[in-house]
Design a protein around this motif. Structure first.
Motif, short mmCIF file in Angstrom:
data_model
loop_
_atom_site.label_atom_id
_atom_site.label_comp_id
_atom_site.label_asym_id
_atom_site.label_seq_id
_atom_site.Cartn_x
_atom_site.Cartn_y
_atom_site.Cartn_z
N LEU A 1 0.81 -1.22 0.00
CA LEU A 1 0.00 0.00 0.00
C LEU A 1 0.84 1.27 0.00
O LEU A 1 0.49 2.23 -0.68
N ASP A 2 1.93 1.29 0.74
CA ASP A 2 2.77 2.49 0.76
C ASP A 2 3.41 2.75 -0.60
O ASP A 2 3.57 3.89 -1.02
N ALA A 3 3.77 1.68 -1.30
CA ALA A 3 4.37 1.81 -2.63
C ALA A 3 3.32 1.88 -3.73
O ALA A 3 3.65 2.04 -4.91
N LYS A 4 2.05 1.71 -3.37
CA LYS A 4 0.91 1.84 -4.28
C LYS A 4 0.86 0.80 -5.40
O LYS A 4 0.61 1.12 -6.55
N TYR A 5 1.08 -0.45 -5.03
CA TYR A 5 0.92 -1.51 -6.02
C TYR A 5 0.60 -2.84 -5.35
O TYR A 5 0.76 -2.99 -4.14
N LEU A 6 0.12 -3.76 -6.17
CA LEU A 6 -0.05 -5.14 -5.72
C LEU A 6 0.53 -6.05 -6.79
O LEU A 6 0.60 -5.69 -7.96
N ASP B 1 -4.52 3.25 -7.21
CA ASP B 1 -4.86 4.66 -7.04
C ASP B 1 -5.12 4.94 -5.56
O ASP B 1 -5.30 4.03 -4.76
N ASP B 2 -5.12 6.22 -5.21
CA ASP B 2 -5.27 6.62 -3.81
C ASP B 2 -6.58 6.13 -3.19
O ASP B 2 -6.61 5.71 -2.04
#
Length: 172
Positions: A31-36, A66-67
């Motif tokens: 989540l902090d890096a904004k990906y899975l 996205d946020d």
């Protein structure tokens, strides 16, 4: 307000397949890096399920978040933590992001049935859960995201599949 909203949100906004979304583990989510990372899926064999690799080699992929999706997933993690605390030692430690209240994995059909229930309650025209994936792709293309990026996000094995499916939604 539906308990399964976070999985529906992820499918609708990021275009995951049902089995991919059901198979996401917390270790795959950054989540902090904004990906899975899509590293596995839950496949259905009759009623039985098993963990498998993604549908295609390109199905094993990184999907940017996205946020809003990150906020939904962070809130979901809090809710899941509360459920784990309520279940105590009976909580099933599957490591999956989307689980039943007791921590056990979601059956893919349970997700589909939940989506259909919401659609009926909202008196929507017939829409399949898989149509959320198509919506994610269509909206991305309409927003100007390049076809190659959308193809990679969806995990298509070739750009031709994406182009054949979605060319009609790309603005002239």
């Amino acid at each position: 307000g539906d308990r399964l909203y976070p999985i529906f949100h992820l499918i609708a906004y990021r275009g995951l397949r049902r089995g991919e979304a059901v198979g996401v583990r917390w270790e795959d989510l950054h989540l902090d890096a904004k990906y899975l990372r899509v590293a596995q899926q839950i496949v259905q064999l009759g009623w039985a399920t098993e963990v498998d690799t993604p549908k295609t080699a390109s199905g094993a992929r990184t999907v940017s978040l996205d946020d809003r999706t990150i906020t939904v997933l962070r809130n979901w993690r809090v809710r899941q933590g509360l459920e784990a605390a309520a279940w105590g030692d009976a909580w099933a430690h599957t490591g999956l992001v989307f689980t039943r209240e007791d921590g056990s994995g979601l059956h893919p059909d349970l997700v589909t049935d939940g989506f259909q229930r919401i659609c009926r309650k909202a008196k929507l025209p017939p829409i399949r859960l898989h149509d959320l994936r198509h919506t994610a792709a269509s909206l991305a293309l309409q927003a100007g995201v390049p076809m190659k990026v959308v193809s990679e996000q969806l995990g298509h094995s070739s750009l031709a599949i994406t182009a054949d499916t979605y060319t009609s939604v790309v603005p002239a």
